[in-house]
Design an enzyme around this catalytic site. Structure first.
Site, short mmCIF file in Angstrom:
data_model
loop_
_atom_site.label_atom_id
_atom_site.label_comp_id
_atom_site.label_asym_id
_atom_site.label_seq_id
_atom_site.Cartn_x
_atom_site.Cartn_y
_atom_site.Cartn_z
N GLY A 151 11.28 -12.98 -3.24
CA GLY A 151 10.31 -13.41 -2.23
C GLY A 151 9.33 -14.46 -2.71
N ASP A 156 6.44 -1.13 -13.99
CA ASP A 156 6.63 -0.26 -12.84
C ASP A 156 5.25 0.17 -12.36
OD1 ASP A 156 7.24 1.60 -10.93
OD2 ASP A 156 8.49 2.86 -12.22
N ASN A 200 1.04 -10.05 -7.25
CA ASN A 200 1.80 -10.34 -6.04
C ASN A 200 2.62 -9.16 -5.53
OD1 ASN A 200 3.74 -12.27 -4.29
ND2 ASN A 200 5.02 -11.09 -5.70
N SER A 207 -3.31 -9.10 2.50
CA SER A 207 -2.63 -9.32 3.77
C SER A 207 -3.64 -9.22 4.89
CB SER A 207 -1.53 -8.27 3.98
OG SER A 207 -1.06 -8.28 5.31
N TYR A 221 -3.00 9.41 8.05
CA TYR A 221 -2.81 8.05 8.56
C TYR A 221 -1.34 7.79 8.84
CZ TYR A 221 -7.27 7.68 6.11
OH TYR A 221 -8.54 7.90 5.66
#
Length: 302
Positions: free
Chosen positions: A16, A64, A91, A141, A163
């Protein structure tokens, strides 16, 4: 800013916008470490970047983010190389996954998207400061606007019924912005430039969490919607701007929130809450100390 001696780490750099970011940094002569969980997936990305850029200074770094011990080992592995670190791009991330806990018992979206990066950054911070002028780029985001009214309800983070998966994602992305705010405060007087950003809505593998949560019947819908998404090449532009543009230093852009393409905007109130940012920092630090011991940060903040 880019030169032959520049060293960068990109988490999630095997795919990505992380891959594009790593590739373009390498293309411009940076020594790039792709920090990724999967060696099997990262090594082909490393070789592809080498092939496309004709540059050899690209390496895999095992990381990880679901394991704090793995994060610690990754930082130690890099630090053992005695290299400078000019650019850290946080990222990697997961989105809207089914409720799950990391190996440390932390809700996975919060653990991967925030806690893992928080620890990784702080363990590398003395080297980042020593390498100044340097950059820390936290990929957030616009989804942060979907967090609950209180922003981050720490006592409910591990409650599977508190949630929706999207709200958990929103909280983790709000945490990226708040971490940036508090870290920027603590970097006052240094030449380390720390900023966060929304890269845009991008056609990447991050939608796999949505599919895992809701089912493969969503794949055709996502495929149609993705026709209107940004490509990874365009999606990486804003974080590349934050990581490399001379304007960051020239305009003294610190603790800012960017949107495509390299535009500074004001976050909503939750994303500017300095009290909540400090509370998040303290919570994150104490949680990590609980899991790894009080001495985990003994060499950080130097």
């Amino acid at each position: 800013m880019l030169c032959i001696f520049l060293v960068a780490i990109v988490t999630g750099g095997n795919t990505g916008i992380g891959f594009v970011t790593a590739r373009e940094l390498a293309r411009n002569n940076a020594h790039v470490f792709i920090a990724s969980r999967s060696k099997d997936r990262a090594e082909p990305a490393v070789e592809l970047i080498k092939k496309e850029t004709k540059k050899d200074a690209v390496e895999f770094l095992q990381l990880d983010l679901k394991s704090l011990n793995s994060v610690k080992r990754a930082a130690e592995t890099f630090l053992a190389r005695n290299l400078p670190l000019h650019i850290l791009v946080n990222n990697a991330g997961i989105a809207a996954t089914p409720f799950e806990k990391t190996s440390d018992g932390i809700q996975d979206q919060f653990g991967v998207n925030h806690i893992g990066h928080f620890l990784f950054t702080l363990l590398l911070l003395p080297t980042i400061k020593a390498s100044a002028p340097s950059r820390i780029v936290n990929v957030s985001s616009m989804a942060y606007t979907g967090a609950p009214p209180a922003g981050i309800e720490f006592e409910k983070l591990n409650d599977p019924n508190a949630y929706t998966s999207f709200q958990r994602y929103s909280q983790s992305k709000l945490a990226n912005i708040l971490f940036t705010i508090e870290l920027n405060k603590r970097l006052s007087g240094t030449n380390v430039y720390c900023n966060s950003l929304h890269p845009g809505v991008i056609k990447t593998e991050i939608t796999r969490g949505v599919v895992a949560n809701w089912g493969t019947w969503l794949n055709p819908i996502i495929s149609i919607m993705s026709l209107f998404f940004l490509s990874p090449d365009d999606g990486a532009l804003t974080q590349l701007y934050c990581a490399t543009s001379p304007e960051i230093e020239e305009k003294n852009l610190r603790g800012k929130y960017f949107v495509p393409f390299g535009e500074v905007i004001e976050p909503i109130a939750q994303g500017k809450d300095e009290e909540l940012a400090k509370k998040l920092w303290d919570f994150s630090e104490n949680l990590i100390k609980e899991k790894l011991g009080d001495d985990i940060f003994s060499k950080s903040y130097a």
